[in-house]
Design a protein around this motif. Sequence first.
Motif, short mmCIF file in Angstrom:
data_model
loop_
_atom_site.label_atom_id
_atom_site.label_comp_id
_atom_site.label_asym_id
_atom_site.label_seq_id
_atom_site.Cartn_x
_atom_site.Cartn_y
_atom_site.Cartn_z
N TYR A 234 106.90 -44.47 -43.80
CA TYR A 234 105.55 -44.94 -43.54
C TYR A 234 105.04 -44.34 -42.23
O TYR A 234 105.75 -44.35 -41.21
CB TYR A 234 105.50 -46.46 -43.41
N ILE A 235 103.79 -43.89 -42.23
CA ILE A 235 103.12 -43.44 -41.01
C ILE A 235 101.88 -44.31 -40.83
O ILE A 235 100.93 -44.22 -41.62
CB ILE A 235 102.72 -41.95 -41.08
N PHE A 236 101.90 -45.16 -39.80
CA PHE A 236 100.77 -46.04 -39.49
C PHE A 236 99.93 -45.38 -38.40
O PHE A 236 100.17 -45.60 -37.21
CB PHE A 236 101.27 -47.40 -39.01
N VAL A 237 98.96 -44.58 -38.78
CA VAL A 237 98.19 -43.84 -37.79
C VAL A 237 97.21 -44.77 -37.08
O VAL A 237 96.39 -45.43 -37.72
CB VAL A 237 97.41 -42.67 -38.43
N GLN A 238 97.28 -44.80 -35.75
CA GLN A 238 96.42 -45.68 -34.96
C GLN A 238 95.06 -45.01 -34.73
O GLN A 238 94.89 -44.23 -33.80
CB GLN A 238 97.07 -45.99 -33.61
N PHE A 239 94.10 -45.36 -35.59
CA PHE A 239 92.75 -44.85 -35.44
C PHE A 239 91.94 -45.77 -34.53
O PHE A 239 90.89 -46.30 -34.91
CB PHE A 239 92.07 -44.70 -36.81
N TYR A 240 92.47 -45.97 -33.33
CA TYR A 240 91.76 -46.80 -32.35
C TYR A 240 92.23 -46.41 -30.95
O TYR A 240 93.28 -45.79 -30.77
CB TYR A 240 91.96 -48.30 -32.60
N ASN A 241 91.38 -46.76 -29.99
CA ASN A 241 91.63 -46.44 -28.57
C ASN A 241 91.71 -44.94 -28.32
O ASN A 241 92.27 -44.51 -27.31
CB ASN A 241 92.89 -47.13 -28.06
N ASN A 242 91.18 -44.17 -29.22
CA ASN A 242 91.09 -42.71 -29.08
C ASN A 242 89.73 -42.27 -29.62
O ASN A 242 89.59 -42.01 -30.83
CB ASN A 242 92.21 -42.00 -29.85
#
Length: 327
Positions: A203-211
């Motif tokens: 699983y790859i949980f990409v953090q689409f936040y704080n960027n």
Amino acid sequence: MAFQRLASIILLLSLFTISYSHRDNGGIAVYWGQDAREGDLVTACNSGKYKIVLLAFLNKFGAGRTPEWNFAGHCDNGAWKKCTELEPEIKQCQARGIRVLLSIGGAPDYSSYLLSSPEDAKEVANYLYENFLSGQYGPLGSVTLDGIDFDIEVTEDYWDDLARELDFFRRTTGRYFYLSAAPQCPIPVYYLGKAIATKLFDYIFVQFYNNPSCSYVSGTNALLNSWDKWVDLVPSNNSLFVGLPAAPSAGNGYIPAEVMNGRVLPHAKKASNYEGVMLWDRYRDVQNGYSDKIHSNVIKSKLPASVESVTDAIYQSVYKALRRVFV
């Protein structure tokens, strides 16, 4: 030697057949453990909202440190203490078919976690396996967690070694467990680039936040463009999740539910390796009810996967398994 290789192939085929079972029609993963007001673990699992729960965090380890964790008041934190009161809750979640992983790392603090060498990575892998993955009695009681999540936000060194060491355990012990990573959305990848390049993460949980360059700030274009790059970066037999704040207070890049349902999810679900949405975190989800607003749209399809797609996925898994034996 030939017999040993044949035995290894049979074991690997069985393991990767099991590993394929994590691919389904999608769901929601959530981080739990960072706010006592979020409620207990059983309540989260009984909500019917989540397919994966990530226990956050084991936040002190490596370079000779005594491992410590911080579950924000849900149990004793710190060295030499136990969180055994979580044992029955974890088992109840697993009995419902929910995968429970331990997340290591968390918010940056160079004094709390770091790997100093490949040998150090091996020691940490041994600790994680023996205490959380083997079924032996450990800090969480006699539990066998479903895997380890890398939420790493300091340096890039040796996390790939840790992934390989953990992969060694799941290839040689007869029990498959999951590896996940929670990278930030910019590419090139911060901190976890080398680790993700091993292609060992289910699983790859990409953090689409704080960027701001790749998260939802003034529109969806930056996020969707970044998502497409991640789709190309992550192998098709690994699973991608769109990682989001569950409320405006949880981080920069919050996406209103109507935008998520109307624009982001329809685009994301076109990817063959899309698997769902990751939310930070359970407390904000309770406060905002975000998972309730998107849950029915997270599912990729109510139809079973085609025979061709299933065959292709199994082929890819078998191919990787054989390469690990013979190369």
